[in-house]
Write an enzyme that holds these catalytic residues in place. Structure first.
Site, short mmCIF file in Angstrom:
data_model
loop_
_atom_site.label_atom_id
_atom_site.label_comp_id
_atom_site.label_asym_id
_atom_site.label_seq_id
_atom_site.Cartn_x
_atom_site.Cartn_y
_atom_site.Cartn_z
N TYR A 1 -5.43 5.74 -6.92
CA TYR A 1 -5.50 5.54 -5.51
C TYR A 1 -6.95 5.01 -5.34
CZ TYR A 1 -6.43 6.93 -0.55
OH TYR A 1 -7.09 6.66 0.57
N TYR B 1 0.76 -1.16 -0.14
CA TYR B 1 -0.07 0.03 0.00
C TYR B 1 0.84 1.12 0.08
CZ TYR B 1 -4.29 2.68 1.20
OH TYR B 1 -5.25 3.45 1.18
#
Lengths: 306, 390
Positions: free
Chosen positions: B344, B294
């Site tokens: 994102y 991430y």
């Protein structure tokens, strides 16, 4: 500039001098032309007046109450000042100079004789004095004095000295800083009550004495639900920090520093680090607590170098 | 090995395009992604009996079910803590499938995070909620620490201090992600790699983070379909077998501001996830060919490499300097370009890329992939997965 008053020469640049020059011209101009009353002195108006004031003097309405003198020459709902009215002219000069607010300060009337229904009045006025600039509680201003004279067929029957303060209204207070406001509840109220009185309070367990920040209702070490607090020394060191550049935030000018400070007592507290060059802040730098008063109800913990 | 390990697989992935302005509602994005994922899995809406999403998602399970015409739901739920939910949606789905609670569960995340509510801005009302989270935010937002970048920057500053790392070490993550994205046609930054000098020259957002340390703001949606590994054998694509799924929250945990622990240089909640993943899957870091880490902000990629055990504490900068996260490195990370390069989507696009790497269908395919580790949002209670070839 009104008719009848010569414009002040543009060469006079000093604002106060321009005002004085205009005042001199208006004083020299003397009385304006008499302005006749719309209606004669009359019983219905006298009755309305005395009834409203509860004045049972039996002389009324055979004569008019002296204090009514201004009533007889009022302009009415849509009345306008005459172009040569000196108070109107002086008001415009002061308005243009930024002295836009007004308050009446003095009024003194002198009566030569009683007025009777049927008499027709006229009023004229002259500017007698303009004094200033003065600093007053309301702001900087000029006292403007006029004298009005009421006549009946040319006979002076009453006179009034009237003074006003034309002042520059103080600048509006800066808008309150809008920052996100913390939620305050039973568990956290002591902290915010502390910052409001200049104390940095750290939760202390009423059972085992453990210090803790941010606080909570149950001591994670001993399980007690008897939280108290100690007042921190306010001294600590920068444990970490950031320099905020973007995006713009309400209530703050970028760049600014937010520091995570480890207090002497061993707990860490977040706050803005003020009074420090953002480029010179270092981890380990000694700081002390500062209090950032947002308004009467919110004071934030903050830091300053020590 | 646990009872969960291997019981369920990801059998379908779907996504909308990734953009800065989708031009349609978040619900439409969700419905499109879910339908695409079902098509990819060779399944129909009527096969679906479970839906899982993020508590931050604006589209309730029942709303998505209505759009898809899903006739019944036996299992539904929302996972909290922002991007920390990403892998947990699949983890919860796998638990439901493994226990027979549900047969086919779709996990989704959809938002107009650029054209609508932007996470990079100060969240209005963050301190207003009369909840424990609202109280927590009261220690942070009022004093000016009020964006995700700012909260991460506080950790990053301490990390630099403790380990002697520099902004360039963070920059190497951004450069690698943009290099990967440059050859991914789905990536927003397709064809637009950056140099380390460009990273260094990009403006400050919150020191020590430059603009190019921060992921994009994106519009889009991703969905993945989870069913039993047994059923997966009959479906079109090779299954991405879920050999481990874990969540983690550490001591004195806060959302983005766990600043009150002894140490600020680690992510103990992710360390907890990592230990569970390796134990469940019966493997270790050396057995992983691709990492889907991430990457909302570069510094936590370094910390993840350390917490997952790909390098020692404080040594990630050396791992990066050696090209460790490049496509030919020791652990290729985010071959699609990650959230810095592709989009994102709160970690769900990385999860989908992990499935592609298992299938062997990725545009930047790593050779001989057998195990992929996937992580979720960092700085928050988080989650992780190990996906493996069946």
């Amino acid at each position: 500039m009104s008719a009848g008053v010569a414009p002040v020469a543009d060469a006079v640049q000093d604002p106060a001098e321009r005002i004085r020059e205009a005042a001199r011209r208006l004083v020299e101009a003397g009385d304006c032309a008499p302005r006749p009353a719309r209606d004669p002195v009359n019983e219905p108006m006298i009755n309305n007046w005395t009834e409203a004031l509860g004045d049972a003097n039996p002389a009324y309405p055979g004569i008019a109450p002296p204090a009514m003198v201004q009533v007889w020459t009022m302009g009415g709902l849509h009345g306008q000042r005459a172009d040569d009215d000196p108070l109107g002219a002086m008001t415009r000069v002061l308005d243009e100079a930024g002295y836009t607010s007004v308050v009446a300060t003095d009024c003194a009337q002198t009566y030569a004789r009683a007025l009777r229904p049927g008499e027709r009045l006229a009023v004229r006025a002259r500017l007698t004095d303009v004094a200033g600039p003065k600093r007053t509680a309301l702001g900087e201003g000029w006292f403007v004095t006029t004298v009005s004279t009421w006549t009946v067929d040319g006979e002076p029957v009453a006179e009034m000295m009237f003074r006003i303060l034309k002042f520059r209204p103080p600048p509006p207070p800066p808008p309150p800083r809008q920052v996100p406001r913390p939620q305050v509840n039973r568990d956290t109220a002591y902290f915010w009550e502390g910052t409001a009185v200049g104390e940095l309070r750290i939760q202390k367990c009423g059972e085992c004495g453990a210090l803790r920040h941010p606080p909570g209702p149950m001591c994670p070490r001993c399980g007690a639900t008897r939280p108290g607090y100690v007042v921190a020394s306010g001294r600590g060191e920068v444990y970490s920090f950031v320099v905020h550049h973007h995006p713009p935030l309400p209530g703050r000018e970028v760049p600014f520093v937010v520091a995570l400070v480890e207090l002497e007592e061993g707990v860490r507290v977040l706050g803005e680090l003020r009074g420090a060059d953002p480029g010179a802040v270092r981890i380990g730098a000694p700081v002390e607590v500062d209090f950032d008063r947002i308004d009467d109800e919110l004071v934030l913990p903050a830091w300053r170098p020590r | 090995m646990s009872a969960l390990s291997g019981a369920a697989s990801v059998v379908g992935i779907g996504a909308t395009e990734f953009s800065k302005d989708s031009g349609r509602s978040e619900l439409q994005l969700a419905a499109e992604a879910v339908r695409a994922a079902l098509d990819d899995a060779g399944l129909r809406p009527s096969d679906v009996d479970g839906l899982v999403t993020f508590s931050m998602d604006a589209n309730a399970e029942i709303a998505v079910a209505r759009e898809l015409g899903v006739p019944r739901l036996r299992f539904f739920g929302q996972i909290g803590y922002g991007g920390g939910a990403a892998c947990a949606t699949v983890g919860h789905a796998a638990m439901a499938v493994a226990t027979g609670v549900a047969d086919v569960v779709v996990c989704y995340r959809a938002f107009n995070e650029r054209s609508g509510h932007r996470f990079g801005r100060v969240a209005a009302g963050a301190t207003a909620a009369p909840t424990s989270g609202g109280i927590d935010n009261g220690w942070q937002y009022p004093v000016g620490l009020s964006t995700p970048a700012a909260t991460v920057a506080m950790f990053a500053q301490r990390y630099l201090h403790e380990f002697g790392a520099t902004s360039e070490d963070f920059g190497r993550v951004a450069v690698a992600m943009r290099r990967h994205a440059a050859t991914n046609p789905r990536a927003w930054f397709h064809g637009r790699p950056i140099t380390l000098a460009e990273h260094q020259a990009s403006r400050w957002i919150v020191e020590p983070l430059h603009l190019l340390d921060c992921c994009q703001e994106s519009d889009g949606a991703v969905a993945v379909v989870v069913t039993s590994t047994a059923r997966a054998r009959d479906l079109p694509h090779p299954p991405a077998v879920i050999t481990a799924a874990a969540q983690g929250s550490g001591a004195d945990q806060f959302t983005m501001t766990s600043y009150y622990r002894d140490d600020l240089t680690g992510l103990p909640e992710l360390g907890l996830v990592a230990r569970q993943l390796w134990a469940q899957a019966g493997i270790g870091p050396a057995d992983v060919q691709v990492g889907m880490l991430y990457d909302h902000f570069t510094p936590f990629v370094l910390v993840q490499l350390e917490e997952l055990g790909f390098c020692g504490r404080g040594e990630a900068r050396h791992f990066l300097a050696d090209g460790g996260i490049e496509l030919d490195g020791a652990l290729p990370v985010n071959p699609h370009g990650g959230q810095l390069g592709e989009a994102y989507i709160h970690g769900m696009n990385g999860l989908a890329e992990g499935v592609r790497q298992i299938r062997g269908s990725a545009v930047n395919q790593v050779a001989d992939v057998r195990n992929v580790v996937v992580t979720a949002g960092t700085g928050v209670p988080t989650s992780g997965l190990v996906l493996a070839v069946g």
